[in-house]
Enzyme design. Structure first.
Site, PDB file in Angstrom:
ATOM      1  N   PRO A   1      -1.077   9.308   5.019  1.00  0.00           N
ATOM      2  CA  PRO A   1      -0.998  10.450   4.034  1.00  0.00           C
ATOM      3  C   PRO A   1      -1.600  11.746   4.599  1.00  0.00           C
ATOM      4  O   PRO A   1      -2.566  11.833   5.457  1.00  0.00           O
ATOM      5  CB  PRO A   1      -1.957   9.807   2.896  1.00  0.00           C
ATOM      6  N   GLU A   2      -1.439  12.953   3.973  1.00  0.00           N
ATOM      7  CA  GLU A   2      -2.016  14.415   4.524  1.00  0.00           C
ATOM      8  C   GLU A   2      -3.349  14.479   3.790  1.00  0.00           C
ATOM      9  O   GLU A   2      -3.676  13.594   2.837  1.00  0.00           O
ATOM     10  CB  GLU A   2      -1.267  15.429   4.198  1.00  0.00           C
TER      11      GLU A   2
ATOM     12  N   ARG B   1       5.463   9.221  16.293  1.00  0.00           N
ATOM     13  CA  ARG B   1       5.322  10.005  14.961  1.00  0.00           C
ATOM     14  C   ARG B   1       6.480  10.699  14.900  1.00  0.00           C
ATOM     15  O   ARG B   1       6.963  11.651  15.941  1.00  0.00           O
ATOM     16  CB  ARG B   1       4.032  10.903  14.950  1.00  0.00           C
TER      17      ARG B   1
ATOM     18  N   LYS C   1      -9.318  11.967   5.858  1.00  0.00           N
ATOM     19  CA  LYS C   1      -8.582  10.901   4.988  1.00  0.00           C
ATOM     20  C   LYS C   1      -8.967   9.780   4.896  1.00  0.00           C
ATOM     21  O   LYS C   1      -8.726   8.639   4.551  1.00  0.00           O
ATOM     22  CB  LYS C   1      -7.198  10.661   6.092  1.00  0.00           C
TER      23      LYS C   1
END
Length: 273
Positions: free
Chosen positions: A2-3, A259, A51
């Site tokens: 997640p950002e 990624r 995060k």
């Protein structure tokens, strides 16, 4: 993964449900802390750090968690059915008289002394959504390794905390360079502007769970017009919003993990691998 804005909003929801309330239920389903019992203690706050999530509890304890790729925290009201996943995926339960927070598939879950939080998050660079945000320090961190590809440098939480795959791709597009361009080859002033843009975008999106917007979708008469919310991320094979060229996708990584990366081969200059 997640950002930072998603983690920030998760922290706000947990804080609203738990902070200031005495825990009536505590269940940490990881072997190391399976016997730990936090019931009877008051939750002081839930704070995001990049995060990472820090749930501070009365008595000088902090429950540290990280969502990584698949983890999530869900908040349920009293009597509400839990819908976050099967029971065997639950790693943590924190409940009070009104709400229950359930952590699913959490790859990182540890109970530590609040005084020792730096052991978990002290390696992080300036937090884009935190009180320690400092664009100048973030720029210096990025430029410390001028040969490193921009995308990898942005994802490295030691440089700055909060950017994931989505913002990596979107920021490179807005800078008109590919994520593979070495940081040291960025045009003059671009690195500084990238940090300003990154901070602005995460701030603008931190209240919008799963409705992240980086593209200009403001309608002339106010509100939002329908259309893509992102410039390139998740839009492989679709036309670029700026020039119409088909968006491309490739993996990018430092060898530890690949990624997904999206870019426009016409609007963005630089290497592509």
């Amino acid at each position: 993964m997640p950002e930072g804005d998603t983690v920030w909003l998760t922290a706000q929801r947990l804080h609203t449900a738990l902070a200031g309330q005495v825990l009536t239920r505590s269940d940490l389903r990881v072997p190391r802390f399976a016997t730990a019992d936090l019931t009877g203690r008051t939750v002081l706050d839930v704070t995001p750090r990049g995060k990472h999530l820090l749930t501070r509890v009365e008595g000088g304890l902090t429950l540290h968690s990280h969502l990584r790729m698949d983890g999530s925290w869900q908040v349920y009201g009293s009597g509400e059915r839990w819908r976050g996943g099967p029971t065997h995926q639950i790693r943590a339960i924190l409940g009070n008289a009104a709400h229950t927070a359930v952590g699913y598939r959490l790859p990182v879950l540890e109970l530590l002394r609040t005084a020792d939080e730096e052991q978990a998050v002290g390696h992080l660079g300036p937090d884009l959504l935190g009180p320690d945000w400092d664009a100048d320090i973030a720029v210096c961190n990025l430029l410390a390794d001028p040969a490193r590809p921009l995308g990898e440098a942005l994802l490295d939480q030691r440089n700055l905390a909060g950017i994931g795959n989505v913002y990596k791709s979107e920021l490179a597009f807005l800078a008109r360079v590919t994520p593979w361009l070495p940081v040291g080859e960025l045009p003059a002033g671009i690195t500084e502007r990238l940090m300003i843009t990154a901070h602005r975008l995460l701030e603008a999106n931190k209240h919008s769970f799963d409705r992240r917007t980086t593209a200009n979708t403001a309608a002339p008469t106010g509100g939002r017009r329908p259309g893509p919310r992102l410039h390139v991320y998740g839009r492989e094979g679709m036309p670029c919003l700026r020039c119409g060229t088909l968006i491309r996708k490739a993996d990018q990584g430092d060898g530890s993990r690949e990624r997904p990366t999206y870019w426009c081969p016409r609007c963005q200059t630089g290497p592509t691998s």
